[in-house]
Design a protein around this motif. Structure first.
Motif, PDB file in Angstrom:
ATOM      1  N   ASP A  46       1.025  -1.142  -0.201  1.00  0.00           N
ATOM      2  CA  ASP A  46      -0.324   0.375   0.038  1.00  0.00           C
ATOM      3  C   ASP A  46       0.909   1.085  -0.099  1.00  0.00           C
ATOM      4  N   PHE A  47       1.677   1.374   0.370  1.00  0.00           N
ATOM      5  CA  PHE A  47       2.828   2.343   0.628  1.00  0.00           C
ATOM      6  C   PHE A  47       3.368   2.190  -1.001  1.00  0.00           C
ATOM      7  N   THR A  48       3.631   1.545  -1.382  1.00  0.00           N
ATOM      8  CA  THR A  48       4.633   1.901  -2.521  1.00  0.00           C
ATOM      9  C   THR A  48       3.684   2.419  -3.535  1.00  0.00           C
ATOM     10  N   ALA A  49       2.132   2.160  -3.859  1.00  0.00           N
ATOM     11  CA  ALA A  49       0.813   2.614  -4.133  1.00  0.00           C
ATOM     12  C   ALA A  49       0.810   3.773  -3.935  1.00  0.00           C
ATOM     13  N   LEU A  50       0.992   4.443  -2.887  1.00  0.00           N
ATOM     14  CA  LEU A  50       0.788   5.250  -2.479  1.00  0.00           C
ATOM     15  C   LEU A  50       1.736   6.930  -3.234  1.00  0.00           C
ATOM     16  N   LEU A  51       3.090   5.982  -2.765  1.00  0.00           N
ATOM     17  CA  LEU A  51       4.505   6.509  -3.614  1.00  0.00           C
ATOM     18  C   LEU A  51       4.169   6.959  -4.721  1.00  0.00           C
ATOM     19  N   LEU A  52       4.356   6.031  -5.528  1.00  0.00           N
ATOM     20  CA  LEU A  52       4.564   5.903  -7.123  1.00  0.00           C
ATOM     21  C   LEU A  52       3.023   6.410  -7.407  1.00  0.00           C
ATOM     22  N   GLY A  53       1.751   6.541  -6.906  1.00  0.00           N
ATOM     23  CA  GLY A  53       1.054   7.141  -7.657  1.00  0.00           C
ATOM     24  C   GLY A  53      -0.234   8.385  -6.962  1.00  0.00           C
ATOM     25  N   GLY A  54       1.214   8.820  -5.404  1.00  0.00           N
ATOM     26  CA  GLY A  54       0.324  10.149  -5.193  1.00  0.00           C
ATOM     27  C   GLY A  54      -0.967   9.275  -4.684  1.00  0.00           C
ATOM     28  N   LEU A  55      -1.403  10.685  -3.827  1.00  0.00           N
ATOM     29  CA  LEU A  55      -3.394  10.543  -3.167  1.00  0.00           C
ATOM     30  C   LEU A  55      -3.983  10.282  -4.194  1.00  0.00           C
ATOM     31  N   GLY A  56      -3.373  10.206  -5.429  1.00  0.00           N
ATOM     32  CA  GLY A  56      -4.968  10.001  -5.905  1.00  0.00           C
ATOM     33  C   GLY A  56      -4.755   9.304  -7.379  1.00  0.00           C
ATOM     34  N   GLY A  57      -3.707   8.509  -6.474  1.00  0.00           N
ATOM     35  CA  GLY A  57      -3.316   7.144  -7.732  1.00  0.00           C
ATOM     36  C   GLY A  57      -3.990   5.688  -6.675  1.00  0.00           C
ATOM     37  N   GLY A  58      -4.942   5.655  -6.492  1.00  0.00           N
ATOM     38  CA  GLY A  58      -5.596   4.990  -5.787  1.00  0.00           C
ATOM     39  C   GLY A  58      -5.161   3.805  -5.128  1.00  0.00           C
ATOM     40  N   ALA A  59      -4.056   4.325  -3.823  1.00  0.00           N
ATOM     41  CA  ALA A  59      -3.652   3.341  -2.935  1.00  0.00           C
ATOM     42  C   ALA A  59      -4.674   2.157  -2.271  1.00  0.00           C
ATOM     43  N   GLN A  60      -4.449   1.016  -1.824  1.00  0.00           N
ATOM     44  CA  GLN A  60      -5.418   0.337  -1.477  1.00  0.00           C
ATOM     45  C   GLN A  60      -6.032   0.655   0.329  1.00  0.00           C
ATOM     46  N   GLN A  61      -6.396   0.561   0.236  1.00  0.00           N
ATOM     47  CA  GLN A  61      -6.920   0.811   1.861  1.00  0.00           C
ATOM     48  C   GLN A  61      -6.900  -0.673   2.835  1.00  0.00           C
ATOM     49  N   PRO A  62      -6.136   0.002   4.048  1.00  0.00           N
ATOM     50  CA  PRO A  62      -5.968  -0.968   4.933  1.00  0.00           C
ATOM     51  C   PRO A  62      -6.826  -2.168   4.923  1.00  0.00           C
TER      52      PRO A  62
END
Length: 209
Positions: free
Chosen positions: A193-209
Motif C-alpha cells: 500500500d505504501f509503494t502504491a501511494l508513493l508511486l501514484g500519489g494521493l490520487g493514485g488509488g492506493a489500497q486501503q488497509p
C-alpha cells in the motif's frame, strides 16, 4: 653495484578490517544485552578481544561507535531486480523494515538520533555514515526505472539531486516511523500500500488497509 633505496617506513598502525568488524559486532551485541545507557567502550573492547586504546584510535566516543555499528547493518541493503519499479521498491523496503526489527538496529538508531538533537557534529555523522551512503539505493532504482522506460530521465543535475533527497526522505521517514515510532508491522500488505501511494500519489488509488 647498484645502490638500493630503503623503502619508506609506514607511519602509525594500519587499521585492521578484522578488528573493526569484531568491534562493530561487539557493539551491536552489547546494545542488545546492556542497552544504550550501560554500554561502555571498555565492555565493547573486552567482547571484541582488543585493547581499549584500539577503540579510541578509531572512534572518539560511544556515539560515533554506535553510529558506525548501525551503519554497517544498513550497508546490507541491496536493491533487488524484480522486473518493475514497484516490485523493486517493495523488496528494498521489506529489507529495511527487517533490519529495523533487529533489536541492535532499533536501540542503536533511536539512541544516536536522540543524542544528535543536541550535538550537531553527531547529526552530521549520521547524515554522512547512514543517510548519504544509502541514497545509493534511490539512485540505482531511478537509473533502472529510466532504463525500463518507467520514469523519464532528469537532465538537470540539481533537480535530480532534489528528487533523490525527497524520495529517500519519504521512504526512510515512513518506514522508521512505522517500525520504531508507531511500533506497527511494516509487513507485505503495508509495504504494498505504501509503494502504491508513493508511486501514484494521493490520487493514485492506493489500497486501503
Amino acid at each position: 653495484m647498484q645502490s638500493r633505496t630503503p623503502a619508506p617506513r609506514a607511519t602509525g598502525r594500519p587499521r585492521s578490517a578484522e578488528a573493526d568488524a569484531a568491534i562493530l559486532a561487539a557493539t551491536r551485541e552489547a546494545l542488545v544485552e546492556l542497552g544504550w545507557s550501560k554500554l561502555t567502550l571498555g565492555d565493547v573492547a573486552t567482547r571484541a578481544g582488543v585493547a581499549k586504546t584500539t577503540l579510541y584510535r578509531r572512534w572518539s566516543g560511544k556515539n560515533e561507535l554506535v553510529i558506525d555499528a548501525v551503519a554497517e547493518l544498513f550497508d546490507e541493503l541491496a536493491l533487488p531486480d524484480r522486473g518493475s519499479l514497484a516490485a523493486d521498491i517493495e523488496g528494498v523496503v521489506l529489507q529495511f523494515a527487517a533490519i529495523l526489527a533487529r533489536p541492535e538496529a532499533a536501540s542503536g538508531l533511536m539512541a544516536v538520533v536522540a543524542e544528535s538533537t543536541r550535538d550537531d557534529a553527531l547529526r552530521e555523522r549520521i547524515r554522512t555514515s547512514i543517510v548519504e551512503r544509502q541514497k545509493r539505493l534511490v539512485l540505482e532504482g531511478r537509473c533502472r526505472a529510466e532504463e525500463r522506460g518507467e520514469l523519464p530521465p532528469q537532465a538537470d543535475p540539481f533537480e535530480s539531486a532534489r528528487t533523490v533527497d525527497l524520495i529517500f526522505d519519504v521512504v526512510a521517514g515512513a518506514v522508521v516511523h512505522r517500525a520504531l515510532v508507531s511500533g506497527l508491522p511494516a509487513d507485505e500488505d503495508w509495504v504494498r500500500d505504501f509503494t502504491a501511494l508513493l508511486l501514484g500519489g494521493l490520487g493514485g488509488g492506493a489500497q486501503q488497509p
